[in-house]
Design an enzyme around this catalytic site. Sequence first.
Site, PDB file in Angstrom:
ATOM      1  N   GLN A 190       0.903  -1.266  -0.093  1.00 45.48           N
ATOM      2  CA  GLN A 190       0.026   0.006   0.018  1.00 45.48           C
ATOM      3  C   GLN A 190       0.902   1.126  -0.089  1.00 45.48           C
ATOM      4  O   GLN A 190       2.175   1.154   0.027  1.00 45.48           O
ATOM      5  CB  GLN A 190      -0.773  -0.038   1.214  1.00 45.48           C
ATOM      6  CG  GLN A 190      -0.066  -0.019   2.560  1.00 45.48           C
ATOM      7  CD  GLN A 190      -0.744  -0.670   3.603  1.00 45.48           C
ATOM      8  OE1 GLN A 190      -2.036  -0.618   3.648  1.00 45.48           O
ATOM      9  NE2 GLN A 190      -0.218  -0.892   4.830  1.00 45.48           N
ATOM     10  N   HIS A 205      -8.561   3.590  20.349  1.00 42.18           N
ATOM     11  CA  HIS A 205      -7.776   2.266  20.842  1.00 42.18           C
ATOM     12  C   HIS A 205      -8.250   2.070  22.133  1.00 42.18           C
ATOM     13  O   HIS A 205      -8.305   0.967  22.615  1.00 42.18           O
ATOM     14  CB  HIS A 205      -6.255   2.654  20.618  1.00 42.18           C
ATOM     15  CG  HIS A 205      -5.860   2.759  19.208  1.00 42.18           C
ATOM     16  ND1 HIS A 205      -5.640   3.959  18.701  1.00 42.18           N
ATOM     17  CD2 HIS A 205      -5.586   1.899  18.342  1.00 42.18           C
ATOM     18  CE1 HIS A 205      -5.297   3.567  17.216  1.00 42.18           C
ATOM     19  NE2 HIS A 205      -5.090   2.349  17.223  1.00 42.18           N
ATOM     20  N   ASP A 243       0.778  -0.255  13.848  1.00 34.74           N
ATOM     21  CA  ASP A 243       1.225   0.902  14.376  1.00 34.74           C
ATOM     22  C   ASP A 243       1.498   1.071  15.851  1.00 34.74           C
ATOM     23  O   ASP A 243       2.145   1.937  16.355  1.00 34.74           O
ATOM     24  CB  ASP A 243       0.062   2.136  13.856  1.00 34.74           C
ATOM     25  CG  ASP A 243      -1.215   1.540  14.510  1.00 34.74           C
ATOM     26  OD1 ASP A 243      -1.487   0.898  15.658  1.00 34.74           O
ATOM     27  OD2 ASP A 243      -2.186   1.777  13.691  1.00 34.74           O
ATOM     28  N   GLU A 279       0.612  -8.316  11.378  1.00 34.57           N
ATOM     29  CA  GLU A 279       0.548  -7.255  10.377  1.00 34.57           C
ATOM     30  C   GLU A 279       1.155  -7.557   9.102  1.00 34.57           C
ATOM     31  O   GLU A 279       2.184  -8.138   8.773  1.00 34.57           O
ATOM     32  CB  GLU A 279       1.345  -5.986  10.837  1.00 34.57           C
ATOM     33  CG  GLU A 279       1.768  -4.948  10.199  1.00 34.57           C
ATOM     34  CD  GLU A 279       0.319  -3.990   9.630  1.00 34.57           C
ATOM     35  OE1 GLU A 279       0.191  -4.068   8.469  1.00 34.57           O
ATOM     36  OE2 GLU A 279      -0.553  -3.964  10.638  1.00 34.57           O
ATOM     37  N   ASP A 298      -0.234 -12.183   6.457  1.00 30.60           N
ATOM     38  CA  ASP A 298      -1.707 -12.159   6.175  1.00 30.60           C
ATOM     39  C   ASP A 298      -2.617 -12.562   7.204  1.00 30.60           C
ATOM     40  O   ASP A 298      -2.368 -13.871   7.659  1.00 30.60           O
ATOM     41  CB  ASP A 298      -2.131 -12.611   4.929  1.00 30.60           C
ATOM     42  CG  ASP A 298      -3.772 -12.564   4.753  1.00 30.60           C
ATOM     43  OD1 ASP A 298      -4.319 -11.459   4.301  1.00 30.60           O
ATOM     44  OD2 ASP A 298      -4.603 -13.860   4.870  1.00 30.60           O
ATOM     45  N   ALA A 299      -3.361 -11.746   7.993  1.00 27.67           N
ATOM     46  CA  ALA A 299      -4.121 -12.602   9.149  1.00 27.67           C
ATOM     47  C   ALA A 299      -4.996 -13.806   8.962  1.00 27.67           C
ATOM     48  O   ALA A 299      -5.040 -14.627   9.595  1.00 27.67           O
ATOM     49  CB  ALA A 299      -4.979 -11.389   9.719  1.00 27.67           C
ATOM     50  N   ASP A 345      -7.944  -5.313  15.002  1.00 27.56           N
ATOM     51  CA  ASP A 345      -7.720  -3.897  14.360  1.00 27.56           C
ATOM     52  C   ASP A 345      -7.383  -3.533  12.945  1.00 27.56           C
ATOM     53  O   ASP A 345      -6.163  -3.362  12.436  1.00 27.56           O
ATOM     54  CB  ASP A 345      -6.684  -3.036  15.006  1.00 27.56           C
ATOM     55  CG  ASP A 345      -6.362  -1.710  15.046  1.00 27.56           C
ATOM     56  OD1 ASP A 345      -7.521  -0.947  14.681  1.00 27.56           O
ATOM     57  OD2 ASP A 345      -5.383  -1.363  15.599  1.00 27.56           O
TER      58      ASP A 345
END
Length: 541
Positions: A274, A306, A328, A348, A382-383, A401
């Site tokens: 991205q 959060h 993040d 992530e 990848d989750a 998240d």
Amino acid sequence: MIDPHAPAPPGAPPWRGPARLPVRQGTGRFLVLACVFVCAACGLVYELELVAFASYLMGDSVTQASVVLSVMVFAMGIGSLAAKRLSPRAAAGFGAVEAILALVGGCSAMALYAVFAWTGAWGGLWAGGPRALLVAFSLATGLLIGAEVPLLMELIQRIRRQDAGGAVADLFAADYVGALVGGLAFPFLLLPLLGQLTSAMLTGAVNVVVGGALVLGLFRGDLTRRARWLLVVTNLTVLGVLAAAAVLVDDFERAARQAVYGQDVRVALQTGVQEVVLTGGTGGRPLDLFLDGRLRVSGHDERRYHEALVHPAMNGPHARVLVLGGGDGLATREVLRHRDVVQVDVVELDPVVVRLARNDPALAALNGHVYDDPRVHVSTADAFGWLRSAPSAAYDVIVADLPDPGITASAKLYSQEFYGLAHRVLAPEGRLVVHAGPVTLRPRAFWTVDATLHAAGLATTPYRIDGRAAGFAAGPDRTAEAARTPHDWGFLLAAADGPPPLRATGLPRTLTDTDLTEGAEAALRTRIGDTPVSTLVHPRY
């Protein structure tokens, strides 16, 4: 192959005999098919450029891709019909089409970015201006791509007359293979190495060089002296425009990013996943993180988001926590406020986001340098795929998240299969919390996620919190007006053994019930610190 002296099919232009070629017929046919291959690759790159830019800058990638592809396919049909008029002058027509296509396709990305960056927030009559320009470029590109094949068919027949079926088979074989190469080169080679703007310009340069070389090198005998010089001047002009744009592209991108994201852009990276942009974070300015043009972290009120995401899920056993997304580090920061947490695994997809969270001074300070904590372990994956190989009953809490469910690329992360995998890795009495997007803006998407969780065998407690007006520029999934108005975040707290209670304990900031409101949507008002939280008691689909 048919007899060269056989009569032409009805309606076909009379055959003028073989072209005067500087090479043998077999070599000439090979060069035409090679040109078909390159033109098809370039055409698909133009298509993907338009789809990608539409998705990045305007959001709702399903709609934008559908518009671009459908308009282009329609225009290709019209272009094929229009090219019939050029068949008597196929060489000159093909040279002109390739020069115009190279200019339009090569400059389309820069033009779209410029219009969106400097006029996207105008509103009023121009509110749909960037989308109108997207349709215009899709239409023009499709017309020109559609005109290529009939003209190339005529040129290949000028080399050696053959049956139409054989010529079509040869031409489309080269066309489809070229499309495959272009489709793979864009995401895996051009985009990561050159970025969108430069890759479009390079594609245009290749397009005009190959098209011009075929006509001027192989079919120059079909052109008048004046036509040859006109084509040379036109091609050189197109190359000059593309070269000048390539030289200025860095300055242009810098100015356009400032127009879209504000004047304090500090980091702008195109990763393999991205586009990542960081703004602010110095001189007292709040830090904002944009991923593919979408605001993912707003320094104005990220703590509200959060805290509300993490702390309700921590009510109960929480020694082992899994954070899906959240590279993040801000969700992990809230998890680590619970001192009895033993292990936090972060999954992530983009390693660049994690690297920035570790090393960027402003972002690392905002997340409390969580990646220096030995309890935190990061996996770049990848989750969905990661959950497939995760051990059963391994985590007390899962924090999802993830990007909003309205974004096509993240749709699988809100599927029944995904929640089934999450359910499997939850320990008994474990909880899963999901960010399901804004309730007021996209209620259908929010309640669809809720229904999907129920289908996966989880009971939910839906809740939301109100945010503040972000004050950021217009962009994907947001208008200029939406940027100036307060928003909300919707969450779903899920468990296998019944709806979990919405409260947190053992923290300086705790949830306390205050009142039960009446109305079309009953809500239980609670608080996390100074943040009001609404528990949606009567969800409506």
